[in-house]
Structure formats: C-alpha cells, structure tokens
Design a protein around this motif. Structure first.
Motif, PDB file in Angstrom:
ATOM      1  N   GLU A 144      12.694  -8.028  -4.500  1.00 13.32           N
ATOM      2  CA  GLU A 144      12.726  -7.027  -5.570  1.00 13.32           C
ATOM      3  C   GLU A 144      11.301  -6.738  -6.056  1.00 13.32           C
ATOM      4  N   GLU A 145      10.480  -6.326  -5.102  1.00 10.34           N
ATOM      5  CA  GLU A 145       9.109  -5.900  -5.386  1.00 10.34           C
ATOM      6  C   GLU A 145       8.813  -4.712  -4.489  1.00 10.34           C
ATOM      7  N   VAL A 146       8.123  -3.730  -5.052  1.00  5.23           N
ATOM      8  CA  VAL A 146       7.614  -2.601  -4.282  1.00  5.23           C
ATOM      9  C   VAL A 146       6.100  -2.752  -4.248  1.00  5.23           C
ATOM     10  N   TYR A 147       5.516  -2.577  -3.069  1.00  8.95           N
ATOM     11  CA  TYR A 147       4.051  -2.598  -2.999  1.00  8.95           C
ATOM     12  C   TYR A 147       3.592  -1.542  -2.025  1.00  8.95           C
ATOM     13  N   PHE A 148       2.352  -1.120  -2.171  1.00 10.21           N
ATOM     14  CA  PHE A 148       1.807  -0.109  -1.260  1.00 10.21           C
ATOM     15  C   PHE A 148       0.297  -0.197  -1.237  1.00 10.21           C
ATOM     16  N   ASP A 149      -0.247   0.178  -0.064  1.00  6.69           N
ATOM     17  CA  ASP A 149      -1.686   0.131   0.168  1.00  6.69           C
ATOM     18  C   ASP A 149      -2.417   1.136  -0.703  1.00  6.69           C
ATOM     19  N   THR A 150      -3.632   0.767  -1.108  1.00  5.15           N
ATOM     20  CA  THR A 150      -4.527   1.675  -1.829  1.00  5.15           C
ATOM     21  C   THR A 150      -5.890   1.629  -1.140  1.00  5.15           C
ATOM     22  N   PRO A 151      -6.756   2.608  -1.428  1.00  3.87           N
ATOM     23  CA  PRO A 151      -8.117   2.568  -0.874  1.00  3.87           C
ATOM     24  C   PRO A 151      -9.056   1.698  -1.710  1.00  3.87           C
ATOM     25  N   VAL A 152      -8.525   0.970  -2.677  1.00  2.06           N
ATOM     26  CA  VAL A 152      -9.336   0.147  -3.572  1.00  2.06           C
ATOM     27  C   VAL A 152      -9.459  -1.268  -3.005  1.00  2.06           C
ATOM     28  N   SER A 153     -10.667  -1.817  -3.055  1.00  4.51           N
ATOM     29  CA  SER A 153     -10.890  -3.213  -2.668  1.00  4.51           C
ATOM     30  C   SER A 153     -11.701  -3.868  -3.773  1.00  4.51           C
TER      31      SER A 153
END
Length: 126
Positions: free
Chosen positions: A42-51
C-alpha cells in the motif's frame, strides 16, 4: 514557506502540502514532471529527476499519507498502508526516506493508482 503540489493519475488526484526542506526545494525546481507509478504493497512511488542526499530526520516508518523521498531510488514515495516489509499496520518504507510533508486529504485515495499508471506532479498555484 510551504509548497503545495498536485498529484494526478488516470483514476483520480490529490494534493499535498510540503515543508520547506532541501529535498522539497529541489523537487519544486523540476516541476511539473510526468512519471510512471509503481506500487509496493500500500505504497505508490515513482521516479523523479531529483537526486539528493539523505537528510537529518529521515525515517523508515511513517504515518499514512506522508510524502517521502527515497534517496536510494531518486523516487517520491507515498505510503497509505502496510508495505511488504511492514510489521502490523505500519507504513514501513524500503529504507530511510527524507520527509517532505503530507497529503491534504484521505491517503486511501492512492488505492486507485495502478502499477504502471502515468502520474503527474505539479505545483499548485504555480
């Protein structure tokens, strides 16, 4: 200063209020972004261009609806219930995550996100 963001996917949307942190500022600087939603329990995650590096105060167990940033995966993590590594009903993230803020409404709305959905993140009131 607080930031408000809108998170949208095919079946719905929600908003979140972010505290002013180094990670939230970095994220705001790249918005709007589009990504692909992934689900993990029960978690949604997604890639970002932030590091960014792990911040002081990073935590692995958080409240439902916390907006967290997983530094190992450069991803925004939005837990709304137990994950595969949770003990009981807790929201346990994959590792310590930077805490950015919280969703404004009921975090269970995230249950309508499907793995692979397109997801968009933008500033509210730009």
């Amino acid at each position: 200063m607080t930031l408000r963001i809108r998170i949208s996917w095919p079946a719905g949307h929600t908003t979140a209020t972010l505290d002013e942190t180094p990670t939230s500022k970095a994220l705001a600087g790249v918005l709007p972004i589009s990504s692909t939603a992934r689900t993990w329990g029960e978690e949604v995650y997604f890639d970002t261009p932030v590091s960014v590096p792990v911040e002081d105060g990073a935590r692995q167990v958080v409240a439902p609806g916390t907006v967290a940033f997983w530094t190992d995966g450069d991803a925004l993590a939005l837990p709304y219930g137990p994950t595969p590594i949770s003990r009981g009903d807790e929201c346990r993230l994959a590792g310590p995550c930077n805490l950015l803020g919280a969703l404004d409404g009921d975090p269970r709305i995230l249950a309508t996100v499907r793995d692979g959905d397109p997801i968009r993140l933008e500033l509210v009131g730009g």
